[in-house]
Design an enzyme around this catalytic site. Structure first.
Site, PDB file in Angstrom:
ATOM      1  N   ASP A  34       6.898   5.574  23.687  1.00  0.00           N
ATOM      2  CA  ASP A  34       6.976   6.790  22.881  1.00  0.00           C
ATOM      3  C   ASP A  34       8.427   7.015  22.494  1.00  0.00           C
ATOM      4  O   ASP A  34       9.264   7.340  23.337  1.00  0.00           O
ATOM      5  CB  ASP A  34       6.439   7.980  23.675  1.00  0.00           C
ATOM      6  CG  ASP A  34       6.567   9.316  22.943  1.00  0.00           C
ATOM      7  OD1 ASP A  34       7.087   9.334  21.804  1.00  0.00           O
ATOM      8  OD2 ASP A  34       6.169  10.341  23.515  1.00  0.00           O
ATOM      9  N   GLY A  83     -14.268  -2.016  39.390  1.00  0.00           N
ATOM     10  CA  GLY A  83     -14.232  -0.618  39.779  1.00  0.00           C
ATOM     11  C   GLY A  83     -12.977  -0.219  40.529  1.00  0.00           C
ATOM     12  O   GLY A  83     -12.117  -1.046  40.836  1.00  0.00           O
ATOM     13  N   ASP A 103       3.192  14.163  26.895  1.00  0.00           N
ATOM     14  CA  ASP A 103       2.831  15.113  25.836  1.00  0.00           C
ATOM     15  C   ASP A 103       2.063  14.383  24.742  1.00  0.00           C
ATOM     16  O   ASP A 103       1.670  13.231  24.914  1.00  0.00           O
ATOM     17  CB  ASP A 103       4.083  15.808  25.278  1.00  0.00           C
ATOM     18  CG  ASP A 103       5.136  14.826  24.786  1.00  0.00           C
ATOM     19  OD1 ASP A 103       4.767  13.705  24.346  1.00  0.00           O
ATOM     20  OD2 ASP A 103       6.347  15.155  24.834  1.00  0.00           O
ATOM     21  N   ASN A 140      -1.826  -8.869  34.236  1.00  0.00           N
ATOM     22  CA  ASN A 140      -1.020  -8.249  35.292  1.00  0.00           C
ATOM     23  C   ASN A 140       0.285  -8.977  35.611  1.00  0.00           C
ATOM     24  O   ASN A 140       1.249  -8.353  36.061  1.00  0.00           O
ATOM     25  CB  ASN A 140      -1.854  -8.183  36.584  1.00  0.00           C
ATOM     26  CG  ASN A 140      -3.108  -7.354  36.434  1.00  0.00           C
ATOM     27  OD1 ASN A 140      -3.122  -6.359  35.713  1.00  0.00           O
ATOM     28  ND2 ASN A 140      -4.180  -7.757  37.097  1.00  0.00           N
ATOM     29  N   PRO A 168      -8.177  -4.742  28.208  1.00  0.00           N
ATOM     30  CA  PRO A 168      -7.831  -5.069  26.821  1.00  0.00           C
ATOM     31  C   PRO A 168      -6.348  -5.374  26.652  1.00  0.00           C
ATOM     32  O   PRO A 168      -5.503  -4.621  27.134  1.00  0.00           O
ATOM     33  CB  PRO A 168      -8.231  -3.809  26.042  1.00  0.00           C
ATOM     34  CG  PRO A 168      -8.252  -2.718  27.061  1.00  0.00           C
ATOM     35  CD  PRO A 168      -8.656  -3.354  28.349  1.00  0.00           C
ATOM     36  N   SER A 198      -8.551  -3.321  44.652  1.00  0.00           N
ATOM     37  CA  SER A 198      -8.471  -4.788  44.684  1.00  0.00           C
ATOM     38  C   SER A 198      -7.177  -5.313  44.070  1.00  0.00           C
ATOM     39  O   SER A 198      -6.655  -6.339  44.497  1.00  0.00           O
ATOM     40  CB  SER A 198      -9.683  -5.408  43.980  1.00  0.00           C
ATOM     41  OG  SER A 198      -9.767  -4.984  42.631  1.00  0.00           O
ATOM     42  N   HIS A 211      -5.653  -0.575  35.571  1.00  0.00           N
ATOM     43  CA  HIS A 211      -5.915  -2.007  35.730  1.00  0.00           C
ATOM     44  C   HIS A 211      -6.781  -2.290  36.961  1.00  0.00           C
ATOM     45  O   HIS A 211      -7.503  -3.285  36.997  1.00  0.00           O
ATOM     46  CB  HIS A 211      -4.602  -2.782  35.811  1.00  0.00           C
ATOM     47  CG  HIS A 211      -3.958  -2.995  34.479  1.00  0.00           C
ATOM     48  ND1 HIS A 211      -3.440  -4.218  34.081  1.00  0.00           N
ATOM     49  CD2 HIS A 211      -3.760  -2.161  33.430  1.00  0.00           C
ATOM     50  CE1 HIS A 211      -2.940  -4.114  32.853  1.00  0.00           C
ATOM     51  NE2 HIS A 211      -3.124  -2.861  32.445  1.00  0.00           N
ATOM     52  N   ARG A 262      -0.723   3.101  35.286  1.00  0.00           N
ATOM     53  CA  ARG A 262      -1.231   1.828  34.760  1.00  0.00           C
ATOM     54  C   ARG A 262      -1.902   0.996  35.856  1.00  0.00           C
ATOM     55  O   ARG A 262      -2.902   0.314  35.613  1.00  0.00           O
ATOM     56  CB  ARG A 262      -0.082   1.053  34.122  1.00  0.00           C
ATOM     57  CG  ARG A 262      -0.509  -0.197  33.371  1.00  0.00           C
ATOM     58  CD  ARG A 262       0.599  -0.656  32.437  1.00  0.00           C
ATOM     59  NE  ARG A 262       0.264  -1.906  31.777  1.00  0.00           N
ATOM     60  CZ  ARG A 262       0.732  -3.099  32.138  1.00  0.00           C
ATOM     61  NH1 ARG A 262       1.577  -3.188  33.166  1.00  0.00           N
ATOM     62  NH2 ARG A 262       0.392  -4.190  31.486  1.00  0.00           N
ATOM     63  N   VAL A 301     -11.392  -3.639  36.764  1.00  0.00           N
ATOM     64  CA  VAL A 301     -11.840  -4.899  37.385  1.00  0.00           C
ATOM     65  C   VAL A 301     -12.626  -4.566  38.651  1.00  0.00           C
ATOM     66  O   VAL A 301     -12.044  -4.182  39.670  1.00  0.00           O
ATOM     67  CB  VAL A 301     -10.652  -5.816  37.712  1.00  0.00           C
ATOM     68  CG1 VAL A 301     -11.148  -7.106  38.356  1.00  0.00           C
ATOM     69  CG2 VAL A 301      -9.844  -6.133  36.450  1.00  0.00           C
ATOM     70  N   HIS A 306       0.263   6.261  26.965  1.00  0.00           N
ATOM     71  CA  HIS A 306       1.436   5.570  26.447  1.00  0.00           C
ATOM     72  C   HIS A 306       2.484   6.540  25.903  1.00  0.00           C
ATOM     73  O   HIS A 306       3.449   6.125  25.270  1.00  0.00           O
ATOM     74  CB  HIS A 306       1.033   4.562  25.368  1.00  0.00           C
ATOM     75  CG  HIS A 306       0.403   3.314  25.934  1.00  0.00           C
ATOM     76  ND1 HIS A 306      -0.058   2.287  25.149  1.00  0.00           N
ATOM     77  CD2 HIS A 306       0.170   2.944  27.224  1.00  0.00           C
ATOM     78  CE1 HIS A 306      -0.556   1.340  25.930  1.00  0.00           C
ATOM     79  NE2 HIS A 306      -0.428   1.720  27.184  1.00  0.00           N
TER      80      HIS A 306
END
Length: 325
Positions: free
Chosen positions: A245, A76, A253, A98, A168, A80, A70, A66, A74, A198
């Site tokens: 999940d 690329g 999976d 964040n 998003p 950062s 993230h 993640r 932002v 996820h």
């Protein structure tokens, strides 16, 4: 003869021009063997630290993955997001997407420390994050891919972009998801495949509260189960966690997509992928064929890693991932 020579010269000139143009593209300087001479053991070093961290806490693999997402969304894939705030510098860590949410920075610090001892000033934090993301997926049972490297680290961060919907939110509808990924050069297929991340990890109550209490496309028994540890009132139990999940939360999976078919997506942004819209067929495909999901996920991860990297003389190689040199 002169005409032939002139034609050949024009062809050469055109070839040089094309070479110069392509050299400026986003991923032109990234390659699988960028460190083969200057730091050949970097991949094994990163893997050993990630392996130890995931063994202690499987969730950290999802957290590192993640972090990469993230970061790349932002400005690329430039590391950062890893920068701490200072008295004169505002980073991205406290942006709405964040704050109290992204985690795993200590693992990246540990990797950086090991890599700096191995080959000082050579490997960027941005590349470490990209490699660690791949290793996290593999260690949790997911597919392997060759990570392109050669990124350099940003000397700045962009709090405003991180705070204004570039990433998003979990409340996103399908149109918003498609548009935000498209803005990064990622297709709808890439978006659905990447959402499959996820299949591992957990989310905070504040991220899924609205969906489990007000969602119309959610299995009732599943909603009631999740309501047990996520009170309706904002500010109460906000940081209580639930697995993304329900079936295999520690294994990478395609069960995430099977959950969506049964209206058991934890986040609204999960379930909108299967809700009578344009992505329903992809969800069905991935739910039925894990190999297709793995293949499309790898393709999308490589594409995401190509987003606006700093290469050449741009940026720097940070000694400490939390601050500029």
């Amino acid at each position: 003869m002169a005409s032939s020579f002139s034609s050949s010269a024009n062809i050469v000139a055109l070839a040089v021009l094309l070479l110069l143009l392509t050299a400026g593209t986003s991923s032109a300087n990234l390659s699988n063997n960028f460190y083969s001479k200057r730091c050949p053991n970097v991949f094994n070093t990163v893997k050993s630290v990630v392996k130890s961290a995931v063994a202690k806490e499987p969730r950290i693999g999802a957290s590192i993955l993640r972090l990469f997402f993230h970061d790349c969304f932002v400005n690329g894939c430039d590391g950062s997001l890893l920068l701490d705030d200072t008295a004169s510098f505002l980073g991205e860590k406290t942006a709405a997407a964040n704050n109290n949410s992204v985690r795993g920075f200590e693992v990246i610090d540990a990797i950086k420390s090991r890599v700096e001892k191995l080959c000082p000033g050579v490997v960027s934090c941005a590349d470490i994050l990209a490699i660690a993301s791949r290793d996290s997926v593999v260690l949790l049972g997911g597919p392997f891919w060759k990570v392109k490297v050669g990124r350099r680290d940003s000397r700045t961060a962009n709090f405003t972009a991180a705070n204004t919907g570039v990433i998003p939110p979990p409340t996103s509808n399908l149109t918003n998801l498609i548009n935000t990924f498209q803005a990064q050069g990622l297709s709808t297929k890439d978006m659905v495949a990447l959402s499959g991340a996820h299949t591992i990890g957990k989310a905070r109550c504040t991220s899924f509260r609205d969906h489990i209490y007000n969602g119309t496309n959610i299995d009732r028994k599943f909603a009631l189960l999740r309501q047990r540890k996520c009170p309706r009132t904002n500010g109460t139990g906000d940081n209580n966690l639930a697995v993304l999940d329900l079936r295999t939360p520690k294994h990478f999976d395609n069960n995430y997509f099977k959950n969506l078919l049964n209206k058991k997506g934890l986040l609204n942004s999960d379930q909108v992928l299967f809700n009578g819209g344009s992505t329903d067929s992809l969800v069905r495909t991935y739910s039925q064929n894990n190999n297709v999901f793995d293949s499309d996920f790898v393709t999308a991860m490589i594409k995401m890693g190509d987003i606006k990297p700093l290469t050449g003389s741009r940026g720097e190689i940070r000694k400490n991932c939390r601050r500029v040199n």
